[in-house]
Enzyme design. Structure first.
Site, mmCIF file in Angstrom:
data_model
loop_
_atom_site.group_PDB
_atom_site.id
_atom_site.type_symbol
_atom_site.label_atom_id
_atom_site.label_comp_id
_atom_site.label_asym_id
_atom_site.label_seq_id
_atom_site.Cartn_x
_atom_site.Cartn_y
_atom_site.Cartn_z
ATOM 1 N N CYS A 1 0.841 -1.197 0.000
ATOM 2 C CA CYS A 1 0.000 0.000 0.000
ATOM 3 C C CYS A 1 0.880 1.252 0.000
ATOM 4 O O CYS A 1 1.535 1.542 -0.994
ATOM 5 C CB CYS A 1 -0.973 -0.034 1.174
ATOM 6 N N HIS B 1 -3.512 -5.347 -0.041
ATOM 7 C CA HIS B 1 -3.076 -5.866 1.265
ATOM 8 C C HIS B 1 -3.154 -7.395 1.263
ATOM 9 O O HIS B 1 -4.167 -7.975 1.680
ATOM 10 C CB HIS B 1 -3.953 -5.301 2.384
ATOM 11 N N GLU C 1 -1.868 -9.485 3.205
ATOM 12 C CA GLU C 1 -1.888 -10.077 4.550
ATOM 13 C C GLU C 1 -3.286 -10.471 4.995
ATOM 14 O O GLU C 1 -3.454 -11.351 5.852
ATOM 15 C CB GLU C 1 -1.263 -9.121 5.572
#
EC number: 6.3.4.2
Length: 538
Positions: A383, A510, A512
């Site tokens: 990001c 993202h 994750e």
């Protein structure tokens, strides 16, 4: 409130202090029931007045977990997804702010037909509707109530679950209460009084817990357990330890060993086969036999509260287990890092810049990116991390004067990062590009070799993006744009890579948020593998 539902409801509350692990307890219950073959979902009820946590400081609240459908939610939903694999949605997290927002819209429309709008029944009815909606086909619905029993903010939620418990009866509801049993070093003794008072507070609002989970360093003695049972009206077999563990993925097995899932099913008079916990045992067996360690430097400004990076930490852990190495994270405060502090990177095997907001600490992150680029250290920018990698490259390689992001300098000479035009509005909350979107990968790129597919779907949470006016110029200097939001020339850039570098990748999304211990994310697997290769080549 209709009581026509075949699902059973498990309500998880907490007392004494916050941060005892209600979310992990709820996730563990879900995982254990799932391992027995039941269909489950998990929901979180947060008592704060914000509509969602999107505008809350990560230092206060921790990370904002983004769902596929674009909801900004509590980090506990990340635990739910990682433990069970069940994707959460915007309908699985509600706040007091959202309840009141919906209530006042209904009142203005005239939905209440001149009634005096009150906490009971109007607020509690909306909370009840949230809990009971979309339960078709589910065996169990697990609802975690945020906050601590006794907090004034929690009262409407506790009243709502009391009502549901009354309407649906004991056969369809169970109350699990998590408390703290502190160990006093000076007295070398566990103290049960806080638990007694917490249960008393819960009973005062009409809820009798069926199971008490007590957070403690060590288990209670039989005498202490019997004391709590007698004073709290809970069977001794339903007083279950929530012991401290080194690895959160030990929790489902730990709870099972103390019969938590067995006692829940006994309460509901439900028979089932023993749970298949082999995948949990496998994860723990691997993690207990690791010898080699890789060190990842994470440069951020929210490191005073590591929950601000919860999903990121877990994704790195998953990838490390997959690569059969231990993970060591070196946390570096970006605000204290400058060009003279590069010794902070001594003996690190990779560098990661996570997402963030604002110009505070940007110089330190730029310093870290420069160090990774010049020294061929594996680098991952997520990001803002990707955006700053572009800013660093534009300034130091393409030599663009005053190249920057308009987030930090609205009037910079070369705005290589600018705000998405469709997001230019006055409201801050809920005004970003959110949720899962497709990303098209260049077939000749490293990112394609990692994912092994040309179209991926990842979750986004950003307001700024790369300025396409600079694409050709930066490509001429060796920056490649290998992922984009669609196949058109004017598409938003989602992935960058650096030529002549062994592993330098920036992603706007993202990754994750989509990693789990059983399905490690390919990007993090590759990143840890590159870290290990860098270490071995030193």
């Amino acid at each position: 409130m209709s009581n026509q539902t075949s699902s059973r409801f498990i309500f998880v509350t907490g007392g004494v202090v916050s941060s005892l692990g209600k979310g992990l307890a709820a996730a563990s219950i879900g995982a254990l029931l799932q391992a027995r073959g039941f269909k489950i979902c998990l929901r979180k009820l947060d008592p704060y007045l914000n509509i969602d946590p999107g505008t809350m400081s990560p230092i206060q609240h921790g990370e904002v977990f983004v769902t596929d459908d674009g909801a900004e939610t509590d980090l506990d939903l990340g635990h739910y997804e990682r433990f069970t694999g069940v994707k959460t949605t915007k309908n699985d997290n509600i706040t007091t702010g959202k309840v009141y927002h919906n209530l006042l819209k209904k009142e203005r429309r005239g939905d209440y037909l001149g009634q005096t709008v009150q906490i009971i029944p109007h607020v509690t009815d909306l909370i009840n509707s949230f809990i009971l909606h979309n339960t078709e086909g589910l065996d169990f619905v697990i609802c975690e109530i945020g906050g601590t029993v006794g907090d004034i903010e929690s009262q409407p939620f506790l009243e709502s679950i009391r009502q549901i418990g009354y309407k649906l009866s004991k056969n369809n509801t169970i109350f699990v209460h998590l408390t703290l049993v502190p160990y006093i070093d000076a007295a070398m003794e566990l103290k049960t009084k806080p638990t007694q008072h917490s249960v008393k507070e819960l009973s005062a609002v009409g809820i009798q817990p069926d199971i008490i989970l007590y957070r403690s360093k060590i288990p209670l003695s039989k005498e202490q357990r019997d004391k709590i049972a007698n004073l709290c009206n809970v069977s001794p077999t339903n007083i279950i330890p929530a012991l401290d563990v080194k690895n959160i993925y030990e929790l489902p097995i730990s709870y099972h060993n103390y019969n938590l899932d067995t006692q829940i099913l006994k309460h509901f008079n439900v028979n089932s086969p023993d749970p298949n916990l082999s995948k949990w045992e496998n994860i723990l067996n691997i993690s207990h036999t690791l010898t080699k360690t890789v060190t990842v430097a994470i440069i951020g400004k929210y490191i005073k509260l590591l929950d601000a990076y919860k999903s990121l930490i877990e994704a790195l852990e998953h990838a490390s287990i997959h690569n059969r190495v231990k993970l060591s994270i070196r946390w570096i405060d970006s605000r204290s890092l400058d060009s003279n502090g590069i010794n902070a990177f001594d003996n690190v095997d990779s560098i990661l810049i996570p997402g963030g907001f604002g110009d505070d600490g940007v110089k330190g992150k730029i310093t870290a990116i420069t160090h990774a680029r010049l020294n061929k250290i594996p680098f991952l920018g997520i990001c803002m991390g990707m955006q700053l990698a572009i800013v660093e490259f534009a300034n130091n390689v393409a030599h663009l004067e005053d190249a920057n992001s308009t987030e930090f300098n609205l009037y910079c000479k070369n705005p290589v990062i600018h705000q998405l035009p469709e997001l230019q509005q006055n409201f801050l909350g809920g005004s970003m590009k959110l949720g899962s979107c497709p990303c098209y990968l260049d077939a000749n790129s490293k990112i394609f070799s990692i994912y092994q597919q040309s179209v991926i779907n990842e979750r986004r949470r950003h307001r700024y993006t790369f300025n396409l006016q600079y694409k050709d110029l930066l490509e001429q200097h060796g920056l490649t744009f290998t992922g984009k939001a669609n196949n058109t020339d004017d598409s938003l850039i989602e992935v960058i890579e650096l030529n002549n570098h062994p592993w330098f990748i920036g992603v706007q999304f993202h990754p994750e948020f989509k990693s789990s211990p059983f399905h490690s994310h390919p990007l993090f697997i590759s990143f840890i593998k590159a870290s290990l290769s860098y270490q071995e080549a030193k």
